[in-house]
Design an enzyme around this catalytic site. Sequence first.
Site, PDB file in Angstrom:
ATOM      1  N   SER A 113       0.868  -1.165   0.000  1.00  0.00           N
ATOM      2  CA  SER A 113       0.000   0.000   0.000  1.00  0.00           C
ATOM      3  C   SER A 113       0.910   1.222   0.000  1.00  0.00           C
ATOM      4  O   SER A 113       1.748   1.378   0.895  1.00  0.00           O
ATOM      5  CB  SER A 113      -0.878  -0.018   1.253  1.00  0.00           C
TER       6      SER A 113
ATOM      7  N   LYS B  88      -0.980  -1.064  -4.531  1.00  0.00           N
ATOM      8  CA  LYS B  88      -2.165  -0.284  -4.178  1.00  0.00           C
ATOM      9  C   LYS B  88      -1.694   1.120  -3.922  1.00  0.00           C
ATOM     10  O   LYS B  88      -0.712   1.338  -3.208  1.00  0.00           O
ATOM     11  CB  LYS B  88      -2.826  -0.897  -2.941  1.00  0.00           C
TER      12      LYS B  88
ATOM     13  N   LYS C 159      -2.891   5.062  -2.701  1.00  0.00           N
ATOM     14  CA  LYS C 159      -3.938   5.841  -2.053  1.00  0.00           C
ATOM     15  C   LYS C 159      -4.332   6.974  -2.986  1.00  0.00           C
ATOM     16  O   LYS C 159      -3.462   7.591  -3.623  1.00  0.00           O
ATOM     17  CB  LYS C 159      -3.417   6.403  -0.728  1.00  0.00           C
TER      18      LYS C 159
ATOM     19  N   ASP D  84      -7.066   2.989  -3.317  1.00  0.00           N
ATOM     20  CA  ASP D  84      -7.834   3.030  -2.058  1.00  0.00           C
ATOM     21  C   ASP D  84      -8.134   4.484  -1.711  1.00  0.00           C
ATOM     22  O   ASP D  84      -7.223   5.296  -1.540  1.00  0.00           O
ATOM     23  CB  ASP D  84      -7.011   2.370  -0.938  1.00  0.00           C
TER      24      ASP D  84
ATOM     25  N   GLU E 294     -10.966   0.604  -3.704  1.00  0.00           N
ATOM     26  CA  GLU E 294     -11.285   0.259  -2.316  1.00  0.00           C
ATOM     27  C   GLU E 294     -11.970   1.431  -1.615  1.00  0.00           C
ATOM     28  O   GLU E 294     -11.480   2.564  -1.669  1.00  0.00           O
ATOM     29  CB  GLU E 294      -9.978  -0.113  -1.606  1.00  0.00           C
TER      30      GLU E 294
ATOM     31  N   ASP F  96     -13.709  -1.956   2.630  1.00  0.00           N
ATOM     32  CA  ASP F  96     -12.825  -2.053   3.785  1.00  0.00           C
ATOM     33  C   ASP F  96     -13.610  -1.555   5.000  1.00  0.00           C
ATOM     34  O   ASP F  96     -14.280  -2.338   5.694  1.00  0.00           O
ATOM     35  CB  ASP F  96     -11.552  -1.223   3.498  1.00  0.00           C
TER      36      ASP F  96
ATOM     37  N   LYS G  82      -9.754  -7.122   7.757  1.00  0.00           N
ATOM     38  CA  LYS G  82      -8.774  -6.684   8.753  1.00  0.00           C
ATOM     39  C   LYS G  82      -9.200  -7.238  10.102  1.00  0.00           C
ATOM     40  O   LYS G  82     -10.349  -7.057  10.510  1.00  0.00           O
ATOM     41  CB  LYS G  82      -8.717  -5.150   8.821  1.00  0.00           C
TER      42      LYS G  82
ATOM     43  N   GLY H  77      -4.076  -4.072   5.994  1.00  0.00           N
ATOM     44  CA  GLY H  77      -3.101  -3.733   7.022  1.00  0.00           C
ATOM     45  C   GLY H  77      -3.446  -2.395   7.655  1.00  0.00           C
ATOM     46  O   GLY H  77      -4.200  -1.605   7.090  1.00  0.00           O
TER      47      GLY H  77
HETATM   48  O1  OSB Z   1      -7.316   1.693   4.333  1.00  0.00           O
HETATM   49  O2  OSB Z   1      -6.065   0.022   4.100  1.00  0.00           O
HETATM   50  C1  OSB Z   1      -6.277   1.122   4.613  1.00  0.00           C
HETATM   51  C2  OSB Z   1      -3.248   2.271   6.654  1.00  0.00           C
HETATM   52  C3  OSB Z   1      -3.879   2.935   7.670  1.00  0.00           C
HETATM   53  C4  OSB Z   1      -5.239   3.043   7.667  1.00  0.00           C
HETATM   54  C5  OSB Z   1      -5.996   2.456   6.646  1.00  0.00           C
HETATM   55  C6  OSB Z   1      -5.382   1.759   5.629  1.00  0.00           C
HETATM   56  C7  OSB Z   1      -3.974   1.699   5.611  1.00  0.00           C
HETATM   57  C8  OSB Z   1      -3.208   1.059   4.573  1.00  0.00           C
HETATM   58  C9  OSB Z   1      -1.845   0.534   4.958  1.00  0.00           C
HETATM   59  O3  OSB Z   1      -3.553   1.003   3.407  1.00  0.00           O
HETATM   60  C10 OSB Z   1      -1.694  -0.918   4.779  1.00  0.00           C
HETATM   61  C11 OSB Z   1      -0.424  -1.422   5.433  1.00  0.00           C
HETATM   62  O4  OSB Z   1      -0.424  -1.666   6.656  1.00  0.00           O
HETATM   63  O5  OSB Z   1       0.570  -1.566   4.738  1.00  0.00           O
HETATM   64 MG    MG Z   2      -8.409   0.567   2.935  1.00  0.00          MG
END
Ligand code: OSB
Ligand code: MG
Length: 369
Positions: A136, A162, A164, A189, A214, A239, A263, A291
């Site tokens: 991510s 992925k 953001k 995401d 996402e 999510d 999660k 994560g």
């Molecule tokens: O939406 O998946 C998410 C990190 C913090 C809060 C929300 C998210 C995330 C990530 C990080 O996308 C995923 C990771 O731990 O590598």
């Molecule tokens: Mg997410």
Amino acid sequence: MKIDEIRLRHIKMPLVHYFETSFGRTYSRDMVLVEVMSEGVSGWGEVTAGENPFYNEEWTASIWPLVRDYCAPRVLGKELASAEDVYPLLSHIRGHFMARGGLEVAVWDLQARLHNQPLWKEIGGGARTEIPCGVSIGIQDTVAGLLKKIETELADGYQRIKMKIKPGRDVEDLRAVRKEFPGIKLMADANSAYTLADTEHLRKLDEFYLMMVEQPLAHDDIIDHATLQRKMQTPVCLDECIRSAHHAEQAIEMGACKIINIKLGRVGGFAEAKRVHDLCEKANVPVWCGGMLEAGIGRAHNVALASLPNFTLPGDVSASKRYWKQDVIVPAVETTARGTIELRDGVGFGYDIDKVFLKSITIREEILN
Ligand code: OSB
Ligand code: MG
């Protein structure tokens, strides 16, 4: 199994680089660890809440009183037939799944240790010997920086990227990435940064043949996602919206998503995560393991979870070194050149805790019994 003591620790660890999502930047993590003890054996859990109530309603400071005053008294001293019993003991508490989940996963780890076997075996996993990994990538300052970052992660072997997105950092960023990397497994995401008023804008994502988008819409709105999915080709993955197997059932029934990110914290631990997994498997909906910028204990629990059969897509579980200069576990979580993490044969979550380092990053500790 009777839990005779619970130990809470607040640890603080700086990230090697800040992580930016549509709801803000994280520079350093404040996490609560839960240690549960029975007959001299310890099980460990990591609470996955963020530092602020921006991903969901929980945050580091809400965890402590919730576990101390509401979760711990419901579990301490009770004769548990199985770790399965923890979820129902805590379900009288509304919401606060991450706080509940941190304790629940610790009891699963303890149970695995009492049975002298790895956690992945204890939860019924082991469908594969190594789990496929994606990364991510937070919102980068520049598009050039984003391309560079993707190149580095691909060179490290990660199987899917992925990124953001948020309004103003979506279509153009994705276009640049697709131009440079036309063949990669790519997804985006949004962490709830859009509304249905953005439908026409979001439809532009179809141009980039993403694996999925996402959580584009509100954190608690399954119905709007169903409306959006009808108007988009790109599969929607939920999510934030999915906090229980029942939510997953409703979302699938309504056509609100085609894929679900599971999660552990968000659903309150392994028992409910397995129920979400089983339900999705029956409905032919693939899942992957999300994560929350976990340190080693949470990361190792995610590896165990991702070994269940329907975790067929690469998830967000990646190497410790992407986030931490030093992790609380030894060895740190590492990936293979194939972009996978291998299951380990050790008991419980399968790694050792670096007790000296743990002590050095602990800023508060409380013993409950
Ligand atoms: O939406 O998946 C998410 C990190 C913090 C809060 C929300 C998210 C995330 C990530 C990080 O996308 C995923 C990771 O731990 O590598
Ligand atoms: Mg997410």
